[in-house]
Design a protein around this motif. Sequence first.
Motif, PDB file in Angstrom:
ATOM      1  N   ARG A   1       0.842  -1.194   0.000  1.00 38.40           N
ATOM      2  CA  ARG A   1       0.000   0.000   0.000  1.00 38.40           C
ATOM      3  C   ARG A   1       0.880   1.248   0.000  1.00 38.40           C
ATOM      4  O   ARG A   1       1.915   1.288   0.657  1.00 38.40           O
ATOM      5  CB  ARG A   1      -0.912  -0.007   1.212  1.00 38.40           C
ATOM      6  N   VAL A   2       0.463   2.261  -0.749  1.00 34.98           N
ATOM      7  CA  VAL A   2       1.148   3.553  -0.750  1.00 34.98           C
ATOM      8  C   VAL A   2       0.160   4.619  -0.294  1.00 34.98           C
ATOM      9  O   VAL A   2      -1.035   4.563  -0.625  1.00 34.98           O
ATOM     10  CB  VAL A   2       1.712   3.888  -2.149  1.00 34.98           C
ATOM     11  N   TYR A   3       0.652   5.558   0.502  1.00 34.62           N
ATOM     12  CA  TYR A   3      -0.172   6.652   1.019  1.00 34.62           C
ATOM     13  C   TYR A   3       0.227   7.964   0.351  1.00 34.62           C
ATOM     14  O   TYR A   3       1.399   8.152  -0.018  1.00 34.62           O
ATOM     15  CB  TYR A   3       0.002   6.787   2.528  1.00 34.62           C
ATOM     16  N   ALA A   4      -0.751   8.854   0.223  1.00 35.41           N
ATOM     17  CA  ALA A   4      -0.528  10.211  -0.272  1.00 35.41           C
ATOM     18  C   ALA A   4      -0.995  11.184   0.802  1.00 35.41           C
ATOM     19  O   ALA A   4      -2.197  11.409   0.975  1.00 35.41           O
ATOM     20  CB  ALA A   4      -1.294  10.443  -1.575  1.00 35.41           C
ATOM     21  N   PHE A   5      -0.042  11.723   1.558  1.00 37.04           N
ATOM     22  CA  PHE A   5      -0.341  12.723   2.575  1.00 37.04           C
ATOM     23  C   PHE A   5      -0.278  14.113   1.959  1.00 37.04           C
ATOM     24  O   PHE A   5       0.327  14.314   0.909  1.00 37.04           O
ATOM     25  CB  PHE A   5       0.672  12.636   3.719  1.00 37.04           C
ATOM     26  N   GLY A   6      -0.881  15.095   2.659  1.00 39.45           N
ATOM     27  CA  GLY A   6      -0.757  16.467   2.202  1.00 39.45           C
ATOM     28  C   GLY A   6      -1.813  17.385   2.783  1.00 39.45           C
ATOM     29  O   GLY A   6      -2.733  16.963   3.487  1.00 39.45           O
ATOM     30  N   THR A   7      -1.676  18.667   2.462  1.00 40.32           N
ATOM     31  CA  THR A   7      -2.608  19.710   2.885  1.00 40.32           C
ATOM     32  C   THR A   7      -3.941  19.526   2.170  1.00 40.32           C
ATOM     33  O   THR A   7      -3.972  19.251   0.965  1.00 40.32           O
ATOM     34  CB  THR A   7      -2.025  21.094   2.546  1.00 40.32           C
ATOM     35  N   GLN A   8      -5.040  19.712   2.913  1.00 39.03           N
ATOM     36  CA  GLN A   8      -6.372  19.472   2.362  1.00 39.03           C
ATOM     37  C   GLN A   8      -7.254  20.712   2.559  1.00 39.03           C
ATOM     38  O   GLN A   8      -8.001  20.814   3.539  1.00 39.03           O
ATOM     39  CB  GLN A   8      -7.018  18.262   3.039  1.00 39.03           C
ATOM     40  N   PRO A   9      -7.198  21.675   1.630  1.00 36.83           N
ATOM     41  CA  PRO A   9      -8.016  22.890   1.760  1.00 36.83           C
ATOM     42  C   PRO A   9      -9.475  22.635   1.372  1.00 36.83           C
ATOM     43  O   PRO A   9      -9.991  23.162   0.376  1.00 36.83           O
ATOM     44  CB  PRO A   9      -7.324  23.867   0.816  1.00 36.83           C
TER      45      PRO A   9
ATOM     46  N   ARG B   1      -8.738  10.921   4.477  1.00 34.31           N
ATOM     47  CA  ARG B   1      -8.962  10.807   5.913  1.00 34.31           C
ATOM     48  C   ARG B   1      -8.163  11.917   6.584  1.00 34.31           C
ATOM     49  O   ARG B   1      -6.952  12.035   6.363  1.00 34.31           O
ATOM     50  CB  ARG B   1      -8.506   9.443   6.430  1.00 34.31           C
ATOM     51  N   LEU B   2      -8.816  12.718   7.383  1.00 35.28           N
ATOM     52  CA  LEU B   2      -8.167  13.874   7.995  1.00 35.28           C
ATOM     53  C   LEU B   2      -7.510  13.508   9.309  1.00 35.28           C
ATOM     54  O   LEU B   2      -7.992  12.653  10.059  1.00 35.28           O
ATOM     55  CB  LEU B   2      -9.185  14.997   8.221  1.00 35.28           C
TER      56      LEU B   2
END
Length: 410
Positions: A123-131, A164-165
């Motif tokens: 599995r690979v995750y993509a994290f980041g800012t979520q405006p 998912r926040l």
Amino acid sequence: MPLLEQVRIATGTVESAALPAGLQLDPCLGLACVPGLSGQVVHNARDPEKGLFESRGTRMANGDYLLMFPDGNHYGRTHEKDNDMLAYRSRDRGHTWEGPVPAFDINYSQHGFIPLHPAGSERVYAFGTQPIPGMWTRERGLQENAPIGYRYSDDHGHAWSEVRLIRPANDPGFRGMSVMRMTETARGTWLVGSHEGDWSYNPLITRQYVLRSEDRGDTWDLLPDVRHGGWHAPPMGRMDEGRPLAAEGDEVYLLARTPTGRLWDLRSRDDGRTWSDPKPTSMVHPDAPPMLFPLSNGGTWVSLHHNVHTQGQYVGLAGMMDGMYDRGQLWASLSTDWGRSWSEPGFLCTMARQTDLGSPFRNYQCSYVDGFADDGVLNLFMSQSWQRVLHMQIRQSDLNHLPTKRDLGV
């Protein structure tokens, strides 16, 4: 674009037609660089007036390279959706690229792609800012502060889950921004850097934090404290875009951006629970992010930095400040002791592309470089001039022989 007649190396300029021995002009990349650095233009911004922003790449479990970046305006410029996260894929280790395709079908702009590959999983995750609309504001100088969240993919980045926040247990309403690489420790702890900014101050005020999870993203804590108790570098009250990287045992290193003329670092010896006080490193750097990557053997790290800081007076981030000039060249320092010491900087490249985009912030942009090592090759991704995405490669062994200032006579 035509090439510059003169290029900047360190604090001086040299004629493009008479570069120091050992350097070459690459008209495709628009760089004066060492011969071992090669690459190609993967993408040009769909709308040159809007441009594009941070490009980030990673290697999938099946061997594919995945490259993603937001094409369009910066997420903080408007409440309306004004960019798309685009994806390119390479099935031959970066020789050719397929794309672009939209990475996520969502109704809001994106900031950047922070990849995470948990140990023992495909599995690979993509994290980041979520405006996300309704969950952030452009008022009162808070336009960069938004929820931080993540998606995951079980098919090597073709399809992604809903977001998912992250709601830290000690500060559930945390708002910040994250676009720098994260890390997983030997114990399986996830650490992602995030900072909050307040543009109502002049100069801008920022505070650096680490979001920490021991259970693969189910629960999180905000370190070193709740808002507004993050780290900063005196006397300017700034520290941001921290990049954590797991070292040996329970040790974790964090390299961070400051406007002091140096990169600063912190260290944890208990799996990221507590941290040392921040201190300046030997690496000269303007007000720009760290670019820190482990090499294939894991025990050697490379830090790309600009190695020049010519600002006469810090006045906060602004498009016309002279410090934007300093983002136009890249040097590399190596560490074999988990960031305790760094080698003398070696020259990698400098901007040779003549641009007139109305702002030094865009004209000289060779910063925010991302990278990963694969089989002895360091892959680098640059959003050059915030206009086009470059993929570059250099053999790790070549990093040991980059020319220093003395070698170049500058």
